[in-house]
Design an enzyme around this catalytic site. Sequence first.
Site, PDB file in Angstrom:
ATOM      1  N   ASP A  47       0.848  -1.198   0.000  1.00 47.26           N
ATOM      2  CA  ASP A  47       0.000   0.000   0.000  1.00 47.26           C
ATOM      3  C   ASP A  47       0.884   1.247   0.000  1.00 47.26           C
ATOM      4  OD1 ASP A  47      -2.146  -1.693   0.096  1.00 47.26           O
ATOM      5  OD2 ASP A  47      -2.589  -1.392   2.212  1.00 47.26           O
ATOM      6  N   ASP A  92       4.323  -1.265  -8.952  1.00 49.50           N
ATOM      7  CA  ASP A  92       4.110  -0.466 -10.175  1.00 49.50           C
ATOM      8  C   ASP A  92       4.187   1.022  -9.847  1.00 49.50           C
ATOM      9  OD1 ASP A  92       1.657  -0.742  -8.621  1.00 49.50           O
ATOM     10  OD2 ASP A  92       0.835   0.575 -10.154  1.00 49.50           O
TER      11      ASP A  92
END
Length: 211
Positions: free
Chosen positions: A117, A153
């Site tokens: 996260d 990413d």
Amino acid sequence: MRLRNVKGSREVMQSSEYVFADPKSMAGTWKDIFGNNNPIHIEIGMGKGMFITTLAMQNPNINYVGIEKYSSVLIRAVEKQNELALPNLKFIRMDAEGICDIFGKGEVDKIYLNFSDPWPKDRHAKRRLTSKEFFARYDKLLKADGEVHFKTDNRDLFDFSVEEVTNAGWKLKAVTYDLHNSDMNEGNIMTEYETKFSAEGKPINKLIANR
Ligand code: SAM
């Protein structure tokens, strides 16, 4: 990750021999839990568990422990493992902030962080799994020659992480900004998020940190 309340997930956790749903202190107990002295590799924030379950199937002589905060996500991995019954794979439902109660000094050989996260607000930086506060925790539980492997990413999170490795007094052993087109991709196991983001054409970043 969608945080839907999956009905019955807590009950499935409580009844599975493969998951510790409410862990207290477990440091120093892993050799007994697995019944051998094999190396221990952990994944923090494992989501639905495709990555760690694949690794456990491929490497029966390594013990794997997946850590995930939410039952509603972890349940997918637990259900799969209830069928597979791999002897070298366990899960823990917990917030990784308490990880130093779970593993003792030098008890872990490798840490995987996949698509963690991002916690984009500066005031939440300490919660990022690649913050120097988390590296201080990893310093305690990782063997002297242990490694942290991180894929994402998210370029902002990756740039932060590259800096934070140095801020924490660790070294960058390897870095790529396009994993799937680099020689670091050899033997790469895709995660759920990696599959989704690479299908959208997003490059995947990876770093390996050690001390
Ligand atoms: N690693 C998986 C993948 O690559 O497909 C899931 C990625 S998902 C974006 C991040 C996961 O990490 C979520 O399932 C979230 O609940 C979990 N997570 C985030 N912070 C955590 C923490 N402090 N302790 C345990 N799990 C955490």
